[in-house]
Design a protein around this motif. Sequence first.
Motif, PDB file in Angstrom:
ATOM      1  N   GLU A   1      -9.985 -26.718 -16.047  1.00 44.36           N
ATOM      2  CA  GLU A   1     -10.192 -27.691 -14.971  1.00 44.36           C
ATOM      3  C   GLU A   1      -8.916 -28.429 -14.590  1.00 44.36           C
ATOM      4  OE1 GLU A   1     -12.843 -28.022 -13.144  1.00 44.36           O
ATOM      5  OE2 GLU A   1     -14.183 -26.740 -14.299  1.00 44.36           O
TER       6      GLU A   1
ATOM      7  N   SER B   1      -6.457 -26.839 -12.208  1.00 50.46           N
ATOM      8  CA  SER B   1      -7.038 -26.432 -10.934  1.00 50.46           C
ATOM      9  C   SER B   1      -7.002 -27.555  -9.908  1.00 50.46           C
ATOM     10  CB  SER B   1      -8.493 -25.987 -11.141  1.00 50.46           C
ATOM     11  OG  SER B   1      -9.346 -27.109 -11.268  1.00 50.46           O
TER      12      SER B   1
ATOM     13  N   ASN C   1      -9.611 -29.026  -8.972  1.00 50.45           N
ATOM     14  CA  ASN C   1     -10.793 -29.850  -9.225  1.00 50.45           C
ATOM     15  C   ASN C   1     -10.474 -31.191  -9.849  1.00 50.45           C
ATOM     16  OD1 ASN C   1     -12.637 -28.049  -8.213  1.00 50.45           O
ATOM     17  ND2 ASN C   1     -13.535 -27.479 -10.182  1.00 50.45           N
TER      18      ASN C   1
ATOM     19  N   LEU D   1     -11.613 -32.094  -4.418  1.00 43.11           N
ATOM     20  CA  LEU D   1     -12.968 -31.637  -4.689  1.00 43.11           C
ATOM     21  C   LEU D   1     -13.976 -32.514  -3.955  1.00 43.11           C
ATOM     22  CD1 LEU D   1     -15.038 -29.878  -6.163  1.00 43.11           C
ATOM     23  CD2 LEU D   1     -14.821 -31.407  -8.151  1.00 43.11           C
TER      24      LEU D   1
ATOM     25  N   ARG E   1     -19.103 -21.444  -5.989  1.00 40.93           N
ATOM     26  CA  ARG E   1     -18.783 -21.539  -7.408  1.00 40.93           C
ATOM     27  C   ARG E   1     -18.034 -22.831  -7.692  1.00 40.93           C
ATOM     28  NH1 ARG E   1     -19.641 -17.605 -10.774  1.00 40.93           N
ATOM     29  NH2 ARG E   1     -18.037 -18.362 -12.199  1.00 40.93           N
ATOM     30  N   ARG E   2     -17.126 -23.210  -6.815  1.00 40.41           N
ATOM     31  CA  ARG E   2     -16.385 -24.447  -7.035  1.00 40.41           C
ATOM     32  C   ARG E   2     -17.319 -25.659  -7.037  1.00 40.41           C
ATOM     33  NH1 ARG E   2     -11.622 -27.364  -3.358  1.00 40.41           N
ATOM     34  NH2 ARG E   2     -10.905 -28.743  -5.055  1.00 40.41           N
TER      35      ARG E   2
ATOM     36  N   ASN F   1     -18.491 -27.169 -10.835  1.00 36.18           N
ATOM     37  CA  ASN F   1     -17.361 -28.082 -11.037  1.00 36.18           C
ATOM     38  C   ASN F   1     -17.452 -28.796 -12.382  1.00 36.18           C
ATOM     39  OD1 ASN F   1     -18.295 -31.167 -10.584  1.00 36.18           O
ATOM     40  ND2 ASN F   1     -19.522 -29.830  -9.255  1.00 36.18           N
TER      41      ASN F   1
ATOM     42  N   ARG G   1     -13.248 -23.163 -13.001  1.00 42.05           N
ATOM     43  CA  ARG G   1     -12.472 -23.104 -11.767  1.00 42.05           C
ATOM     44  C   ARG G   1     -11.154 -22.334 -11.911  1.00 42.05           C
ATOM     45  NH1 ARG G   1     -12.390 -22.482  -6.393  1.00 42.05           N
ATOM     46  NH2 ARG G   1     -10.729 -23.654  -5.382  1.00 42.05           N
TER      47      ARG G   1
ATOM     48  N   ASP H   1     -11.733 -18.691 -12.468  1.00 44.91           N
ATOM     49  CA  ASP H   1     -12.220 -18.084 -11.229  1.00 44.91           C
ATOM     50  C   ASP H   1     -11.059 -17.771 -10.287  1.00 44.91           C
ATOM     51  OD1 ASP H   1     -14.855 -18.112 -11.970  1.00 44.91           O
ATOM     52  OD2 ASP H   1     -15.438 -19.783 -10.673  1.00 44.91           O
TER      53      ASP H   1
END
Length: 507
Positions: free
Chosen positions: A81, A84, A86, A323, A440-441, A445, A450, A453
Amino acid sequence: MTFNQFFSGAAVATLLGLATLGTTSCSKDFIDLNDPTRLPTTLGYTDSLSIVTGVTAAYASLQDIYGSAPGNNRGMFVFTEIPSDNSFALTSGELLNEFNDFSISTINPRLQSQWQVTYRAIARCNIILSRAGGVKLTDATRNRFFGEVRFIRALAYFNAVQIWGDIPLVKDEIASIADAYKFGREKKENVYALIEEDLTFAENNLPTAQAGANLGRATKGAAQGLLGKVLLTEKKYAAAALELKKVIDANNYALQATYANIFLTSNEMNTEILAAARYTKGGLGIGSAFNTWFMPVLPAAVATTINGNIGTGQQFNSVDPDLVAAFTASGATDVRAAASFGTYVSGTTTLYYTKKYIDLPTSSTDAENDWIILRYADVLLMYAEAVNETGGTITSAALDAVNRVIRRSRNLPVATPNATVDLPATISQADLRARLALERRLELNFEGHRWFDLVRTDQAIPVMNAFFTRTGSVSRIDSHNLVWPIPQQERQTNPVLTQNDGYPSAL
């Protein structure tokens, strides 16, 4: 503890953290670790009870892998995470900022601790696989135990190969320190081959369901779902679709009607959960710290209104405004936003925090929250992705899989087609690929998916560099950032370990 110590046999005692089944109440008995015992491996695993305790120790390893305050490992969110779009790190003392801006040092303690707990888990599994064959058990019982530890070993290796790429591949118990030094890095293709072999065995030997004190142990569906994810990561799309379809067709799992209910501590191991790292609060030493790690440092009065927490939040990382913007663009009808993050304004600063791990802890790092490893919505989205990537026309079953997730996100009945929100049968491969990435995000989350992916879909470099540009960051990444460096301490202990390209190779 360094690499060689995980695998030493008679020469070095292995910290097992053992307990028999049923030592405390509640549905997590199989992971209870009261009175951890240090046993030389030459003295253990001689009867059925010792095998049971050994399997328990293997399950206990998942707590360390996914995050354990007593074990001093922060877990998979650091690798999945924080790098990313996010989230971003808010603390430098933990050196999480190095993952945030890709300035990682080979001596980063988070790298070292994750390596340690990963290979400790693998060692525990290998010992059971080595010793249980000589213990008097029925074939069915032995194979079930083997299926459980091979599931755990596969999961540990799957995380590790995504973090580091080529890694040491240890299939058997190591009996001496000298033997441990023989293990250099194996090509990731060979690591994936063992993962597939382990999960196929687990699929064929695990029960369809676990209940009572065994709730949370590995099942056939968990093995199938994880194998589907592994095959998808390897870009074996047709095989992945077949494996994931088995989970769907078995009809043993279902989306929760209400998104927020997935994450309630009163609703753990619900119909949507295939696999989770399980934790229990109550001063037993096996509670989770996610509530504290992710919660802002709040005044007591404010904290109480959020989760009853008395100002103990540390907020290692925050939900990124990027996000939040993605949720805003998704529309006000997307109920996942309200269930995913909260807002706290301090002066002129707005802080966002994940709401998926809120609980009233017994102490600052002793909460009930499990870490969900795999759930049914993930399976549905992966199945649609696997079918879409085969290059043919999207099937009605695959389209229905993603539409069910979308309907739930709008608080609509998941099984009822809805022309307003459903994706059309005419959607192009490229458009469905983009929509799946978005779903998916938003859906997963802060659950540890993330970054993997983005790497799996070859989008990490363009997505993250665009994110850095959009947010005014000077950071940029290239292909060497798709894996993390091998910890310096491990290379000093075991000189046959080489370093990943793009990182300092000198010892």
